[in-house]
Structures are given as C-alpha cells and as structure tokens.
Design a protein around this motif. Sequence first.
Motif, PDB file in Angstrom:
ATOM      1  N   UNK A   1       0.834  -1.195   0.000  1.00 34.28           N
ATOM      2  CA  UNK A   1       0.000   0.000   0.000  1.00 34.28           C
ATOM      3  C   UNK A   1       0.864   1.239   0.000  1.00 34.28           C
ATOM      4  N   UNK A   2       0.485   2.205  -0.814  1.00 38.61           N
ATOM      5  CA  UNK A   2       1.273   3.435  -0.905  1.00 38.61           C
ATOM      6  C   UNK A   2       0.745   4.468   0.079  1.00 38.61           C
ATOM      7  N   UNK A   3       1.680   5.269   0.611  1.00 36.76           N
ATOM      8  CA  UNK A   3       1.325   6.348   1.521  1.00 36.76           C
ATOM      9  C   UNK A   3       0.608   7.445   0.759  1.00 36.76           C
ATOM     10  N   UNK A   4      -0.365   8.045   1.463  1.00 36.85           N
ATOM     11  CA  UNK A   4      -1.081   9.178   0.879  1.00 36.85           C
ATOM     12  C   UNK A   4      -1.367  10.181   2.004  1.00 36.85           C
ATOM     13  N   UNK A   5      -1.159  11.452   1.785  1.00 42.21           N
ATOM     14  CA  UNK A   5      -0.780  12.103   0.527  1.00 42.21           C
ATOM     15  C   UNK A   5       0.698  11.911   0.193  1.00 42.21           C
ATOM     16  N   UNK A   6       0.991  12.188  -1.039  1.00 44.96           N
ATOM     17  CA  UNK A   6       2.354  12.049  -1.549  1.00 44.96           C
ATOM     18  C   UNK A   6       3.187  13.265  -1.156  1.00 44.96           C
ATOM     19  N   UNK A   7       4.466  13.035  -0.804  1.00 45.12           N
ATOM     20  CA  UNK A   7       5.406  14.124  -0.495  1.00 45.12           C
ATOM     21  C   UNK A   7       6.652  13.932  -1.359  1.00 45.12           C
ATOM     22  N   UNK A   8       6.879  14.868  -2.236  1.00 47.17           N
ATOM     23  CA  UNK A   8       7.985  14.733  -3.195  1.00 47.17           C
ATOM     24  C   UNK A   8       9.337  14.892  -2.509  1.00 47.17           C
ATOM     25  N   UNK A   9      10.288  14.076  -2.928  1.00 44.91           N
ATOM     26  CA  UNK A   9      11.677  14.201  -2.473  1.00 44.91           C
ATOM     27  C   UNK A   9      12.338  15.364  -3.216  1.00 44.91           C
ATOM     28  N   UNK A  10      12.963  16.282  -2.479  1.00 40.39           N
ATOM     29  CA  UNK A  10      13.635  17.427  -3.091  1.00 40.39           C
ATOM     30  C   UNK A  10      15.089  17.059  -3.384  1.00 40.39           C
ATOM     31  N   UNK A  11      15.598  17.534  -4.499  1.00 40.54           N
ATOM     32  CA  UNK A  11      16.918  17.078  -4.962  1.00 40.54           C
ATOM     33  C   UNK A  11      18.069  17.575  -4.108  1.00 40.54           C
ATOM     34  N   UNK A  12      17.814  18.535  -3.186  1.00 38.68           N
ATOM     35  CA  UNK A  12      18.916  19.038  -2.355  1.00 38.68           C
ATOM     36  C   UNK A  12      18.893  18.490  -0.948  1.00 38.68           C
ATOM     37  N   UNK A  13      17.981  17.569  -0.644  1.00 40.76           N
ATOM     38  CA  UNK A  13      17.858  17.097   0.737  1.00 40.76           C
ATOM     39  C   UNK A  13      18.423  15.693   0.915  1.00 40.76           C
ATOM     40  N   UNK A  14      18.530  15.288   2.177  1.00 35.94           N
ATOM     41  CA  UNK A  14      19.003  13.949   2.501  1.00 35.94           C
ATOM     42  C   UNK A  14      17.813  12.999   2.591  1.00 35.94           C
ATOM     43  N   UNK A  15      18.043  11.705   2.419  1.00 29.90           N
ATOM     44  CA  UNK A  15      16.951  10.750   2.611  1.00 29.90           C
ATOM     45  C   UNK A  15      16.339  10.822   4.014  1.00 29.90           C
ATOM     46  N   UNK A  16      17.206  11.061   5.035  1.00 21.83           N
ATOM     47  CA  UNK A  16      16.687  11.165   6.404  1.00 21.83           C
ATOM     48  C   UNK A  16      15.768  12.370   6.553  1.00 21.83           C
ATOM     49  N   UNK A  17      16.100  13.461   5.883  1.00 20.32           N
ATOM     50  CA  UNK A  17      15.248  14.656   5.921  1.00 20.32           C
ATOM     51  C   UNK A  17      13.883  14.358   5.312  1.00 20.32           C
ATOM     52  N   UNK A  18      13.887  13.688   4.165  1.00 17.55           N
ATOM     53  CA  UNK A  18      12.632  13.351   3.494  1.00 17.55           C
ATOM     54  C   UNK A  18      11.793  12.403   4.350  1.00 17.55           C
ATOM     55  N   UNK A  19      12.437  11.400   4.944  1.00 18.49           N
ATOM     56  CA  UNK A  19      11.707  10.459   5.797  1.00 18.49           C
ATOM     57  C   UNK A  19      11.130  11.158   7.018  1.00 18.49           C
ATOM     58  N   UNK A  20      11.884  12.101   7.586  1.00 16.55           N
ATOM     59  CA  UNK A  20      11.379  12.844   8.750  1.00 16.55           C
ATOM     60  C   UNK A  20      10.168  13.679   8.359  1.00 16.55           C
ATOM     61  N   UNK A  21      10.194  14.277   7.178  1.00 12.53           N
ATOM     62  CA  UNK A  21       9.052  15.077   6.729  1.00 12.53           C
ATOM     63  C   UNK A  21       7.844  14.179   6.466  1.00 12.53           C
TER      64      UNK A  21
END
Length: 503
Positions: free
Chosen positions: A2-22
């Motif tokens: 199952x996919x998470x919703x809503x979707x949150x786009x990964x920004x090209x200047x951030x770290x994976x940990x930052x994206x996961x925290x958001x």
Amino acid sequence: MLQLFPHLRFETDETPASWAARLSVLHGCSTLRTFLSDQGIASSDFLHGRRSVIDRLCEAAGQDAAPVWHNTAASVGNQNFTLRAEPLPASMMVREETRFCPLCLHQDDLLGGDPGICRRDRWAWSLRVVTTCPEHGIALIYRGRDHRDKMQRKLIEHIPERGGALVALAEKATRREPSPLQTYVLGRLEGQSGPQWLDGQTLEQSVRTTQMLGVVMAFGTTINLGSVDRDGWDLAGRMGWRWVAAGEPGLHSAFAELQAAAFERGQGGQNYFTVFGHLYRWLLEPGNRPDHGPIKQLLRDYILQNMDVCVGRDLLGERIERRRKYSVQSLALQSGLHPQTLGKVLVERGLIGAENADKPASILLVDAEEGRQAAASLSRSVPFVQLPALLGATRPIASCLIDLGVLTPLTRSQGENTRDKCGFDALEVEQALEQIHVMVPEMSDVPAEWVSLNQCSKRARIPMRDLLQMILSGKLRQIGRAQGELGFNSLRISIENIRLVAS
C-alpha cells in the motif's frame, strides 16, 4: 504494498533522512523511528543507506528511487561510505551535530504549513568540509546532538526558531564566500571537473591534503591541532587551496616556502620534523587509511632533493638507499676535510653559488655525486710547488699548463704568489702527464739537432705558452721523447718544424 497518501515529493537538495522525517510528520508519526518501523524498515539500516530499505521507502511513498539514492551516503563497512560513487570515510561526514543555514530554513518556512513538513536538511550540510551556505554566503550554524538517537529526530526539534528568530541568527552569523575547497567538493559530487592533480585522488585525499598543508601554512608548523576550531579548519582549506590547485609545482613551492621560513627562524631548514611540522607527522600516521595520496611521495622527493638525508634512514615509510644531497658539513665530516676549505672548492666548481659562500656549512647543499668527486679531488690535492717534480717539468712549464687550463686550481687564493697557495688534483696531474706521453711517442734514436722545450722556446723565440699549445693541439709532426724518459722535460722538438708551423 500500500502506498502512503498524501504524496510528499523528495527534493533534490535534501538527505533521505530529511525526506523520511518530513514524511513522518505528514503521516502523524511521533518519531522517525516509529514511522520507519511502520514501513518495516530498521532505522539503523536506513541511516546506513541500505539500498533495499531506500527502495522500500520509495515504493511505499510512490517516489522514484533514483534521486533519493543519488543523495544517499551508503555504508560500505568499517566506518566508510560512498556518496555519488565517491568513497567517503565517516570522519568526513557530520554525525554528531546538526548544521544549518537559518536563511535556508526561513525560506522553507515561508512555503507555509507545518515546518516539520516544509523544512529540509540539505545533503551538503552533512559534509564536514561544507561550512558556508553557498546560496546566502553565511557561515553554517551548529547544534550539538548529545545522543545518536537525535539523528533520527525531525529538523524542527533541533532548530525550534522560526521567523524573525531565524533571521536574527543569520544576522549574527559570519558573512563569507564559500571556500574554494568546499566549492570543489560540492562541484565534484555534482560531476564537475576541477584541478587535474586533485581529480586524480580520492575526495578524502584531496580534502585532507589541502587542509593539512593549509593548517601549517596558516598557523605554523608547531600549532596544536586540537586548538584549531571549525573556522580554523575552514581557513586552512582556503590557505591550502592556493598551493594544491596548482598541482605538483604548487606543492613544491609550498614546501620551499616552509623550508625558507625555517631558515628565517634560525632553525636550519634541514630537520624535516621542524620544517614541515604536523604536515610531516600526518604523513607518518597510517591510521585506518594509510594511503595519503601523492603528496606523500612529493614531499619525500622534495626532502631528498633539498635536504641532507643519509643512507639507511627511514623517510616516510621508505628506506633511503641512495643519497642525493650532502650538506657541506656532512660531506666534510665523511671525507675528513675542513668544511671551510671544502666549501671553497665547491664554490670554485660552481656546485655552490658564490653568493651563498658565507652561509653556515650545515645548510649549504650539494649534489651527492658531484660533491663526493670534489671532496675526493681535495683529498688528493698537491700544492703548486710539487707540480714541477710530478710533471717532470720546469716551474714555467707548470705555470703555462695552468694558464692553458690543462691543470685547474681547486681553489683560487687572493694576493701575491697565488699559485703557491693553490691545490691541484693529483689525478688531473696524472692525466695531463698521460696525455703528453700518448701524444708524443718514445724514439730509440732522437735526432741530435732536436732540442728540449726550454731550448726550443729560447732559440725559436716562441713563448712557452704558445709552444705548449702547439704540442697539445697536435700541430707538430717532428717531436719525440727519449726512450725511457718521462715528463715534459723529456720532449725533444725540431726547431725547423716549429718555425715552419709558427710561420
């Protein structure tokens, strides 16, 4: 899955940990650890950049994995990582603190909504060499983390300031341009080319070489490295860049400047621990990564070419098998000669510049092979008064051979009777004698009308110098040497042949 919703786009200047925290904030999880656990991901695997867990999170969030993986520092074991195909040790990455630019976070907050969702931890901030925001030109601010678990907390927990408080932090921060070393590292990780000499090394080698050279250039060779703070290392990177960006010639110039500084301090410039300080000590320390890069061999070659290093000594991990340089003092000690006398001979031969003749013998260097030859000549030296007997010649003949350059004084004294004070290489005397014996063969019957050199000079009215020059040039045909006799006094010449050649 199952996919998470809503979707949150990964920004090209951030770290994976930052994206996961958001993502964790967006989906109402209290901690990043809880959010990752809900996705079946161990937080330690995620923080170590395991490919499988990165792919799993991307699949759950409906995100293309390529840009996320591009910004992932993946563990390859033994405290080493790879980022964008560049190997990086853990020591080059920020693990114990949070670094941030308040103006970047303020821009994130202005997007509106929950700052826990909007704020991004830039991947560049995770590199220790990055100390300045390239966008806003201010020094990054540091917030310590007293426990490893805090690496998994959200950025808003480390930096609670918002709005005007963030702007106030920026106003207090140091304004400066990013260092050229920082710019090079970020550019290289973006796939850009830099100075060829640095591009030929690992990123760690490039950074450490620049900083270690820079720290001794900026703060001196005896600086306590523990006292160098973040700004100090930033300055070291800026200072070292000037030299490393120029490649091998730049490094050579830097080494020469450090040696010149040691001379100016009165430290002699021959002790490489003193001359190069912590730069040399760093290259001696193998640690977990013994390959320091090409700077090690460059410094070793410089020392061999510009310092007095004896055979058998260990120099940066390699035993010295062949000496390249002597100091006048060490050469004098080895050959049993007086250093001042030896120095004069070396100046006479052009092995030491005349302008350096008054410098201490301990700092004057000479090529090892040429120096040994000069010392051997001095050890064989004979005074001028012995030349007539050794040459089988008169004193005027010996003087003319000196004027013609056949014999060369080892040193040239000043004042009257200088030749009486000059020494001559006995080997050169033997060679001059052998030359004349080869050119003038023995004769069983020397014509009675042939005369000696002195008689020929007087009767033909030819200066002895000109007569010897004709003999040595091979112009005379009627010349011989009485059988069994040696030396210049044994030569016999036809006066008529001399007159013919002279005319």
